[in-house]
Design an enzyme around this catalytic site. Structure first.
Site, PDB file in Angstrom:
ATOM      1  N   ARG A 112      42.858 -17.765  95.921  1.00 29.46           N
ATOM      2  CA  ARG A 112      44.265 -17.932  95.526  1.00 29.46           C
ATOM      3  C   ARG A 112      44.982 -18.936  96.443  1.00 29.46           C
ATOM      4  NH1 ARG A 112      47.748 -12.883  98.052  1.00 29.46           N
ATOM      5  NH2 ARG A 112      49.254 -13.666  96.555  1.00 29.46           N
ATOM      6  N   ARG A 164      59.545 -19.295 102.207  1.00 30.15           N
ATOM      7  CA  ARG A 164      59.091 -19.369 100.812  1.00 30.15           C
ATOM      8  C   ARG A 164      60.227 -18.943  99.861  1.00 30.15           C
ATOM      9  NH1 ARG A 164      53.561 -16.461 100.269  1.00 30.15           N
ATOM     10  NH2 ARG A 164      53.545 -17.687  98.337  1.00 30.15           N
ATOM     11  N   ARG A 172      60.862 -13.396  98.500  1.00 29.61           N
ATOM     12  CA  ARG A 172      59.955 -12.988  99.584  1.00 29.61           C
ATOM     13  C   ARG A 172      60.680 -12.768 100.911  1.00 29.61           C
ATOM     14  NH1 ARG A 172      54.841 -14.071  97.204  1.00 29.61           N
ATOM     15  NH2 ARG A 172      54.989 -15.854  95.803  1.00 29.61           N
ATOM     16  N   ALA A 219      52.700  -8.416  97.479  1.00 31.82           N
ATOM     17  CA  ALA A 219      53.990  -8.493  96.778  1.00 31.82           C
ATOM     18  C   ALA A 219      54.733  -7.153  96.758  1.00 31.82           C
ATOM     19  CB  ALA A 219      53.776  -9.003  95.359  1.00 31.82           C
ATOM     20  N   HIS A 255      58.036  -6.551  98.728  1.00 30.52           N
ATOM     21  CA  HIS A 255      59.382  -6.963  98.338  1.00 30.52           C
ATOM     22  C   HIS A 255      60.102  -5.967  97.432  1.00 30.52           C
ATOM     23  CE1 HIS A 255      57.772 -10.480 100.188  1.00 30.52           C
ATOM     24  NE2 HIS A 255      56.885 -10.672  99.228  1.00 30.52           N
ATOM     25  N   GLU A 306      53.508  -4.397 110.094  1.00 35.82           N
ATOM     26  CA  GLU A 306      53.412  -5.131 108.822  1.00 35.82           C
ATOM     27  C   GLU A 306      53.012  -6.580 109.128  1.00 35.82           C
ATOM     28  OE1 GLU A 306      56.299  -4.428 105.665  1.00 35.82           O
ATOM     29  OE2 GLU A 306      56.688  -6.578 105.628  1.00 35.82           O
ATOM     30  N   TYR A 340      47.477 -19.617 101.803  1.00 36.68           N
ATOM     31  CA  TYR A 340      46.742 -18.516 102.455  1.00 36.68           C
ATOM     32  C   TYR A 340      45.451 -18.960 103.136  1.00 36.68           C
ATOM     33  CZ  TYR A 340      50.010 -15.797  99.671  1.00 36.68           C
ATOM     34  OH  TYR A 340      51.157 -15.279  99.119  1.00 36.68           O
ATOM     35  N   HIS A 393      52.101 -10.462 107.453  1.00 39.52           N
ATOM     36  CA  HIS A 393      52.039 -11.417 106.342  1.00 39.52           C
ATOM     37  C   HIS A 393      51.360 -12.687 106.823  1.00 39.52           C
ATOM     38  CE1 HIS A 393      54.325  -8.867 103.787  1.00 39.52           C
ATOM     39  NE2 HIS A 393      55.159  -8.668 104.791  1.00 39.52           N
ATOM     40  N   ILE A 394      50.403 -13.133 106.064  1.00 42.49           N
ATOM     41  CA  ILE A 394      49.636 -14.329 106.420  1.00 42.49           C
ATOM     42  C   ILE A 394      50.547 -15.549 106.404  1.00 42.49           C
ATOM     43  CG2 ILE A 394      47.735 -15.828 105.669  1.00 42.49           C
ATOM     44  CD1 ILE A 394      46.515 -13.192 104.389  1.00 42.49           C
ATOM     45  N   SER A 395      51.358 -15.649 105.370  1.00 41.41           N
ATOM     46  CA  SER A 395      52.270 -16.788 105.231  1.00 41.41           C
ATOM     47  C   SER A 395      53.620 -16.457 105.864  1.00 41.41           C
ATOM     48  CB  SER A 395      52.477 -17.114 103.744  1.00 41.41           C
ATOM     49  OG  SER A 395      53.131 -16.035 103.094  1.00 41.41           O
ATOM     50  N   PRO A 453      47.818  -5.885  96.905  1.00 42.03           N
ATOM     51  CA  PRO A 453      47.341  -6.650  95.759  1.00 42.03           C
ATOM     52  C   PRO A 453      47.074  -8.120  96.048  1.00 42.03           C
ATOM     53  CG  PRO A 453      49.601  -5.874  95.431  1.00 42.03           C
ATOM     54  CD  PRO A 453      49.067  -5.183  96.638  1.00 42.03           C
ATOM     55  N   ASN A 454      45.986  -8.585  95.472  1.00 40.86           N
ATOM     56  CA  ASN A 454      45.572  -9.993  95.487  1.00 40.86           C
ATOM     57  C   ASN A 454      45.043 -10.491  96.830  1.00 40.86           C
ATOM     58  OD1 ASN A 454      46.310 -10.524  92.704  1.00 40.86           O
ATOM     59  ND2 ASN A 454      48.414 -10.280  93.383  1.00 40.86           N
ATOM     60  N   ASP A 485      58.455   4.649 101.414  1.00 43.27           N
ATOM     61  CA  ASP A 485      58.617   6.080 101.694  1.00 43.27           C
ATOM     62  C   ASP A 485      57.337   6.674 102.275  1.00 43.27           C
ATOM     63  OD1 ASP A 485      61.211   6.039 100.846  1.00 43.27           O
ATOM     64  OD2 ASP A 485      60.857   7.100  98.956  1.00 43.27           O
ATOM     65  N   ASN A 501      49.400  -5.087 105.143  1.00 39.56           N
ATOM     66  CA  ASN A 501      49.940  -6.234 104.416  1.00 39.56           C
ATOM     67  C   ASN A 501      50.095  -5.760 102.974  1.00 39.56           C
ATOM     68  OD1 ASN A 501      50.540  -8.514 103.017  1.00 39.56           O
ATOM     69  ND2 ASN A 501      48.995  -9.812 104.003  1.00 39.56           N
TER      70      ASN A 501
HETATM   71  C1  DQA Z   1      51.826 -12.027 101.579  1.00 38.96           C
HETATM   72  C2  DQA Z   1      53.190 -12.575 101.149  1.00 38.96           C
HETATM   73  C3  DQA Z   1      53.647 -11.930  99.850  1.00 38.96           C
HETATM   74  O1  DQA Z   1      54.894 -12.461  99.457  1.00 38.96           O
HETATM   75  C4  DQA Z   1      52.646 -12.196  98.739  1.00 38.96           C
HETATM   76  O2  DQA Z   1      53.037 -11.542  97.559  1.00 38.96           O
HETATM   77  C5  DQA Z   1      51.252 -11.836  99.128  1.00 38.96           C
HETATM   78  C6  DQA Z   1      50.791 -12.179 100.478  1.00 38.96           C
HETATM   79  C7  DQA Z   1      51.291 -12.741 102.833  1.00 38.96           C
HETATM   80  O3  DQA Z   1      50.372 -12.193 103.444  1.00 38.96           O
HETATM   81  O4  DQA Z   1      51.764 -13.811 103.194  1.00 38.96           O
HETATM   82  O5  DQA Z   1      50.468 -11.362  98.319  1.00 38.96           O
HETATM   83  O6  DQA Z   1      51.973 -10.653 101.887  1.00 38.96           O
END
Ligand code: DQA
Length: 148
Positions: free
Chosen positions: A17, A107, A111, A77, A80, A98, A22, A100-102, A9-10, A87, A74
């Site tokens: 965003r 943070r 997270r 959210a 978390h 896995e 990001y 994560h960009i950040s 998502p997102n 599963d 990725n």
């Molecule tokens: C994220 C980190 C997550 O906490 C956040 O909800 C995201 C992006 C990252 O790529 O840093 O949507 O997965």
């Protein structure tokens, strides 16, 4: 090698965003960058994005059926708290990284927990979009082509 990137998502809102977190590059830029790399290196790549938990689970199961050799995920959210995605990842015997960009560890506290990472082979955090490329490099060098 057949590779699948799943963005949760997102992530389709990259470049829109929270740019300080990001970056300013948009989602199309990320997809183009990964597709170009895969093409240059002779790999088959699909980059998938969904804002829906069930669709992400369906795509993980589909990866098993279509003999994908490596997954880069990725989960956004969902990382978390989605035991359902965890599963699904644990269900398929495919190397998974896995990303994560950040740097989630620098943070908010919520997270710091990843419920999905234990179902993955490894995790890359905080290296921006380059994290996806590093995950591709690892998978193409270390993962066996799926033979099921
Ligand atoms: C994220 C980190 C997550 O906490 C956040 O909800 C995201 C992006 C990252 O790529 O840093 O949507 O997965």
């Amino acid at each position: 090698m057949k590779l699948l990137v799943i963005n949760g998502p997102n992530l389709n809102f990259l470049g829109i965003r929270e740019k300080a977190v990001y970056g300013t590059e948009n989602y199309e830029y990320l997809v183009d960058r990964l597709m170009s790399k895969a093409k240059a290196e002779g790999h088959e790549l699909e980059v998938y994005q969904s804002n829906c938990e069930g669709e992400i689970i369906d795509r993980i199961q589909e990866a098993y059926r279509t003999k994908v050799g490596g997954i880069i995920i990725n989960p956004g959210a969902y990382t978390h708290y989605s035991y359902a995605i965890r599963d699904a990842l644990a269900s398929v015997d495919i190397p998974k990284i896995e990303v994560h960009i950040s740097n989630v560890h620098r943070r908010e506290e919520f997270r710091h927990i990843s419920v999905t990472a234990p179902a993955c082979t490894g995790q890359i955090v905080g290296l921006g979009l380059t994290g996806y490329e590093l995950a591709m490099d690892w998978l193409t060098k270390n993962a066996q082509a799926a033979d099921r």
